[in-house]
Design a protein around this motif. Structure first.
Motif, PDB file in Angstrom:
ATOM      1  N   HIS A 156       0.835  -1.203   0.000  1.00 13.47           N
ATOM      2  CA  HIS A 156       0.000   0.000   0.000  1.00 13.47           C
ATOM      3  C   HIS A 156       0.870   1.255   0.000  1.00 13.47           C
ATOM      4  O   HIS A 156       0.656   2.185  -0.787  1.00 13.47           O
ATOM      5  CB  HIS A 156      -0.933  -0.013   1.221  1.00 13.47           C
ATOM      6  CG  HIS A 156      -1.493   1.327   1.580  1.00 13.47           C
ATOM      7  ND1 HIS A 156      -2.346   2.021   0.748  1.00 13.47           N
ATOM      8  CD2 HIS A 156      -1.302   2.112   2.669  1.00 13.47           C
ATOM      9  CE1 HIS A 156      -2.669   3.181   1.324  1.00 13.47           C
ATOM     10  NE2 HIS A 156      -2.036   3.266   2.482  1.00 13.47           N
ATOM     11  N   LEU A 157       1.871   1.272   0.875  1.00 12.40           N
ATOM     12  CA  LEU A 157       2.721   2.461   1.004  1.00 12.40           C
ATOM     13  C   LEU A 157       3.598   2.646  -0.235  1.00 12.40           C
ATOM     14  O   LEU A 157       3.781   3.761  -0.719  1.00 12.40           O
ATOM     15  CB  LEU A 157       3.599   2.341   2.253  1.00 12.40           C
ATOM     16  CG  LEU A 157       2.844   2.490   3.577  1.00 12.40           C
ATOM     17  CD1 LEU A 157       3.670   1.938   4.730  1.00 12.40           C
ATOM     18  CD2 LEU A 157       2.498   3.956   3.829  1.00 12.40           C
ATOM     19  N   GLN A 158       4.141   1.535  -0.734  1.00 14.36           N
ATOM     20  CA  GLN A 158       5.012   1.641  -1.906  1.00 14.36           C
ATOM     21  C   GLN A 158       4.216   2.170  -3.101  1.00 14.36           C
ATOM     22  O   GLN A 158       4.709   3.005  -3.855  1.00 14.36           O
ATOM     23  CB  GLN A 158       5.625   0.273  -2.210  1.00 14.36           C
ATOM     24  CG  GLN A 158       6.846   0.304  -3.125  1.00 14.36           C
ATOM     25  CD  GLN A 158       8.076   0.921  -2.463  1.00 14.36           C
ATOM     26  OE1 GLN A 158       8.239   0.846  -1.249  1.00 14.36           O
ATOM     27  NE2 GLN A 158       8.923   1.571  -3.256  1.00 14.36           N
ATOM     28  N   ALA A 159       2.976   1.689  -3.232  1.00 15.35           N
ATOM     29  CA  ALA A 159       2.172   2.080  -4.394  1.00 15.35           C
ATOM     30  C   ALA A 159       1.723   3.539  -4.311  1.00 15.35           C
ATOM     31  O   ALA A 159       1.405   4.144  -5.330  1.00 15.35           O
ATOM     32  CB  ALA A 159       0.952   1.161  -4.510  1.00 15.35           C
ATOM     33  N   THR A 160       1.672   4.100  -3.108  1.00 16.35           N
ATOM     34  CA  THR A 160       1.193   5.472  -2.969  1.00 16.35           C
ATOM     35  C   THR A 160       2.314   6.422  -2.565  1.00 16.35           C
ATOM     36  O   THR A 160       2.057   7.535  -2.127  1.00 16.35           O
ATOM     37  CB  THR A 160       0.066   5.554  -1.910  1.00 16.35           C
ATOM     38  OG1 THR A 160       0.542   4.977  -0.690  1.00 16.35           O
ATOM     39  CG2 THR A 160      -1.173   4.819  -2.354  1.00 16.35           C
ATOM     40  N   SER A 161       3.579   5.977  -2.709  1.00 18.04           N
ATOM     41  CA  SER A 161       4.669   6.833  -2.242  1.00 18.04           C
ATOM     42  C   SER A 161       4.962   7.929  -3.264  1.00 18.04           C
ATOM     43  O   SER A 161       4.742   7.775  -4.455  1.00 18.04           O
ATOM     44  CB  SER A 161       5.924   6.010  -1.965  1.00 18.04           C
ATOM     45  OG  SER A 161       6.497   5.571  -3.172  1.00 18.04           O
ATOM     46  N   THR A 162       5.438   9.043  -2.746  1.00 14.60           N
ATOM     47  CA  THR A 162       5.839  10.162  -3.590  1.00 14.60           C
ATOM     48  C   THR A 162       7.183  10.666  -3.078  1.00 14.60           C
ATOM     49  O   THR A 162       7.577  10.351  -1.958  1.00 14.60           O
ATOM     50  CB  THR A 162       4.827  11.330  -3.502  1.00 14.60           C
ATOM     51  OG1 THR A 162       4.970  11.951  -2.223  1.00 14.60           O
ATOM     52  CG2 THR A 162       3.405  10.857  -3.710  1.00 14.60           C
ATOM     53  N   PRO A 163       7.884  11.460  -3.884  1.00 11.48           N
ATOM     54  CA  PRO A 163       9.177  11.988  -3.402  1.00 11.48           C
ATOM     55  C   PRO A 163       9.017  12.886  -2.175  1.00 11.48           C
ATOM     56  O   PRO A 163       9.989  13.171  -1.485  1.00 11.48           O
ATOM     57  CB  PRO A 163       9.692  12.794  -4.605  1.00 11.48           C
ATOM     58  CG  PRO A 163       8.983  12.239  -5.776  1.00 11.48           C
ATOM     59  CD  PRO A 163       7.634  11.809  -5.282  1.00 11.48           C
TER      60      PRO A 163
END
Lengths: 424, 486
Positions: A156-163
């Protein structure tokens, strides 16, 4: 710059509006309160607090099906009394069928006010009576041995991560990262936020941080943004005086790992450091022998555990009363326990269990889920049957309360069907 | 020998060996050259660039040595890795019980603590080799292939069997032939467990290995295969399994003997086991395979965004040499565009190893360093999914604090088993540790260029505070942006 280039850390921090207002606000804020170092990194979803009740919590003695006579037949010594009985162990009615363990009375108001809901007969379709395997399955969010080796929260976190992600975006409150967070390389694992600090000479850490801040200012590398966010978070966390933190509304947390993790989570939520996921364990719920009924009797460790769970969850809710519109708490266990109590005053490993979801936006229904019944003829190998897949509960939270738009990434083997835990 | 006896036997060896381990470690610790003159100027030194990509980072004095013999000669030496003496590493590895242990004996480590022991040993051995081996290009390739044929150390028996995979699949072929490595991997008990082929039987096929061998090991996700091909490949590999001694076996009863069609080829064998061999041949002959693998190689060795011309050259070398790896590496490192490659971010493991090498640090095999890498998300063999650790900067920009603390702790002696002798380094640089000139020297040693004026100003200012030690300032130097890149 000539006479003293590194006057203080604050000079080196990126200019933010908060810096100029800090001096004025300092006086009116409580002493533990850090300045609001930066906006919430664009986080618009809820903070997810994921509690794992390790060891297989006895769902039937937490959310008690007093309306099912087979419960009383199976639990000759461990059953909790019907709400209308005179029994010291009588449950608090949540509706005309389920009652709350009286040691969990701290949560009763939240159930009746629609801030907390329980999903019963919930779990993973695959039966495993091994703690390790069952926890692993739930935390990975998969059906079997094969399948994703990362955790559902990690995906979930990897798919929604941003810089722009905060360095404190995800925390597992333990020395080791929980399996559920695996797959997100920036997740933190520590027992206390005091572990989030720069190493080396403690008396010089401000200067060292300032030096790093300057080194990473306009180094023209992709690390600049992450470094700046780290420096700001260090500064913010450094100002959170955990010992001086006074929870709001007279909330009192236990002096335990569980209480401390919830308390620090609350402090971080108020400090707006960009926290999105907080994973907290409570256990051990593996009550094979002399489980105990209520605290009142003074026998067994189950009553103490459910009390710790309930009182701290309540403290967290009271402390964050004004923030619960952007917080969702979910609690689960790897499995429920066998319906039939064993000969040692305990219960053995079972299957179906209970999950809890807390927040100002949860369903007004205190107990959700189709009840499969405890009639020995309907039991699956002596266990409570599963009528709700735990991934439907988690999937609904992600869909309704976070930025997640692709549940196929989080639960690849599962077709999502909402359960109705979140008010739409 | 039964298990208890064997363990007792082992612990007896360990006890007697404990005393010699430290003697061996100090005996095999490389000497510093009598003088170290790191590159000066602000331009990237071409030899340093080559060593940053073809090794885990240059040792003190190594750039001067490579310059003396010439880059091409050095590269040829590295490609002919068996000619490079490995005795000191061999001595250092003697303390590890599981180094040569048979699969059957490795599998007897069953409890969680036992398995942790086997895992920790392999991870620590890997770090020892990366730090100390003179066969640096070989070790870099071992790292690359360990990612390419990724096996997660925390899935059941992989904890035990990855040690065998490292020894019998990755290391024998890391600078050999890709086809040989792929075939060895397909028969590797650890891989068969990790990608569930041990559960692949005719009555209920398991497609995990079939999918990943095409998507990740050979053709790539856009390599032109279909979902139907995956099902057919899975059928070909039915019965490829392992026995209780942790060895490859073919279970004929589990095999689907009916005809299959894979990527247009009809497959049907009498013995059954050859079906899988035929699949491997088809994948190795497919043009997508060299392009996919070479693109990954160029990403690792050259740039996150692999230059097409270097990939083309690598693919030509692959085709002209039937998948031999050395010619492919030669084509990459001697390509004119290699010189202008943009910086690559060091992943946490590379960051640590490069620091230990550039400072001539000692590492005694302690687990502390492995646990720290675990916290940073980069424990050897700790990547859960079969795609291997990510290899672009964007995916590793999180956890800056962890990287900074790793550097500070390495210099301040706070990482168990790791020691950096700052005074010895200062001696060979002819500087005194408390002088300003020391900062410039260490700057050149770590960054292979002069410090920029602002770097000098910032670090000198910190260094001039009362209580801060030189070691902490050097930790900040290693934590600075420039040392994060190779």
């Amino acid at each position: 710059m000539a006479e003293k280039p590194l006057l203080s850390r604050r000079d080196m921090l990126k200019a933010t509006a908060a810096v100029s207002t800090y001096a004025a606000m300092q006086t009116i804020w409580p002493s533990w309160m850090p300045r609001l170092a930066f906006a919430q990194n664009g986080v618009s979803g809820d903070v997810l607090v994921c509690i794992f009740l390790r060891g297989g919590a006895d769902a039937l003695n937490m959310i008690v099906p007093f309306g099912d006579d087979d419960y009383y037949r199976a639990r000759a010594t461990l059953a909790l009394g019907r709400p209308d009985s005179n029994d010291d162990s009588r449950v608090l009615a949540l509706n005309d069928f389920f009652g709350l363990n009286p040691d969990m009375i701290a949560l009763y108001d939240l159930f009746t006010a629609g801030h907390l809901t329980a999903i019963h007969a919930v779990g993973a379709p695959k039966v495993s009576r091994s703690h390790f395997e069952a926890m692993d399955l739930l935390e990975r969010g998969t059906d079997g041995e094969s399948g994703a080796t990362t955790g559902w929260l990690g995906r979930h976190l990897q798919a929604t991560s941003t810089p722009q992600d905060s360095p404190l975006r995800a925390i597992g409150w333990d020395e080791k990262l929980p399996t559920s967070l695996r797959g997100y390389v920036s997740a933190n694992a520590f027992r206390s936020i005091t572990d989030f600090h720069l190493h080396g000479d403690e008396t010089q850490s401000d200067r060292m941080a300032a030096a790093l801040s300057t080194l990473y200012n306009n180094s023209e590398s992709p690390l600049d943004a992450a470094a700046a966010a780290t420096i700001e978070t260090l500064d913010t966390v450094g100002r959170i005086d955990v010992d001086a933190y006074i929870p709001a509304n007279d909330a009192v947390y236990s002096e335990t790992d569980f209480g401390r993790a919830l308390k620090q989570t609350a402090a971080l939520i108020k400090a707006d450091v960009g926290l999105e996921v907080s994973c907290i364990d409570l256990g051990n719920f593996d009550t094979h022998i002399t489980q105990g009924v209520t605290v009142h009797e003074g026998v067994g460790f189950f009553p103490g555990l459910v009390t710790e769970f309930a009182t701290n969850l309540r403290a967290f809710h009271d402390d964050l009363l004004n923030e619960m519109d952007r917080v969702t708490v979910v609690a689960m266990s790897e499995f429920g326990r066998r319906v039939q109590e064993n000969g040692a005053g305990g219960t053995d490993h079972g299957h179906g269990g209970v999950m809890y979801v807390m927040g100002s936006h949860v369903s007004n229904t205190p107990v959700i889920g189709e009840w499969p019944g405890l009639n020995p003829n309907f039991l699956a190998d002596g266990d409570l049957e599963i009528t709700t897949d735990y991934r439907d509960v988690l999937g609904e939270i992600l869909t309704m309360r976070t930025e997640q738009t692709d549940l196929g990434i989080v639960f690849p083997e599962h077709t999502y069907r909402p359960v109705g835990v979140i008010e739409s | 020998m039964n298990r208890l006896t064997r363990r007792a036997f082992l612990s007896a060896i360990t006890l007697s060996a404990a005393g010699c381990a430290s003697a061996i470690n100090s005996y095999t610790q490389p000497d510093l050259p009598s003088v170290v003159l790191p590159p000066t100027g602000v331009e990237r030194d071409p030899v340093a660039h080559l060593l940053n990509r073809a090794t885990y980072g240059p040792r003190p004095g190594q750039i001067a040595r490579v310059r003396a013999i010439g880059r091409d000669s050095w590269l040829e030496q590295q490609l002919d890795y068996t000619s490079i003496d490995e005795d000191t590493v061999t001595l250092r590895l003697r303390r590890f019980d599981t180094l040569r242990m048979k699969p059957r004996d490795l599998l007897s480590f069953r409890s969680r603590a036992d398995r942790r022991y086997v895992r920790d040993e392999l991870a620590a051995m890997t770090l020892v080799r990366a730090v100390y081996s003179e066969r640096q290009l070989y070790e870099v390739m071992v790292g690359f292939w360990s990612d390419h044929f990724n096996i997660y150390h925390f899935k059941g028996d992989t904890a035990n069997l990855k040690t065998v995979d490292d020894r019998e699949v990755i290391r024998p072929h890391a600078l050999g032939n890709f086809g040989d490595m792929l075939r060895a991997s397909a028969h590797s008990p650890a891989m068969l467990v990790y990608l569930d082929n041990v559960a692949n039987e005719k009555s209920h096929p398991n497609e995990n290995y079939a999918r990943e061998i095409m998507e990740l090991h050979t053709l790539g996700v856009d390599g032109g295969y279909t979902e139907h091909d995956i099902k057919e490949v899975a059928r070909c590999f039915t019965g490829w399994s392992i026995n209780e001694r942790g060895e490859f076996i073919f279970i004929s009863n589990w095999h689907d003997f009916d005809e299959k069609r894979v990527l247009g080829h009809i497959i049907r064998s009498d013995d059954g086991v050859s079906d899988g061999d035929r699949v491997l041949d088809i994948l190795l002959e497919h043009p997508a395979t060299p392009r996919f693998v070479c693109t990954k190689l160029v990403r690792r060795l050259v740039a996150d965004d692999p230059p097409e011309s270097i990939v083309d050259a690598a693919v030509r070398a692959w085709r002209g040499n039937n998948g031999d790896i050395a010619p492919v590496l030669r084509a990459i490192f001697t390509h004119p565009e290699f010189e202008t490659a943009p910086p690559k971010l060091k992943r946490p493991y590379e960051l640590l190893v490069s620091l230990l090498r550039v400072t001539n640090a000692s590492y005694n095999g302690d687990n502390g360093a492995i646990n720290r890498l675990d916290q940073l998300g980069h424990r050897p063999f700790g990547w859960p999914t079969p795609d291997g650790f990510p290899d672009t900067a964007l995916e590793w920009t999180g956890n800056q604090l962890g990287r900074w603390n790793l550097m500070i702790d390495a210099f301040t002696g706070s990482l168990p088993g790791i020691n950096i002798d700052v005074e010895a380094l200062a001696d060979v640089g002819r500087v005194h540790i408390d002088d300003v000139e020391a900062l410039n020297y260490f700057g050149r040693l770590l960054l292979k260029r002069d410090l920029l004026p602002n770097e000098v100003m910032i670090l000198r200012d910190v260094a001039e505070t009362d209580t801060l030690q030189a070691r902490e300032v050097l930790g900040l130097l290693a934590a600075s942006p420039a040392f994060q890149w190779r």
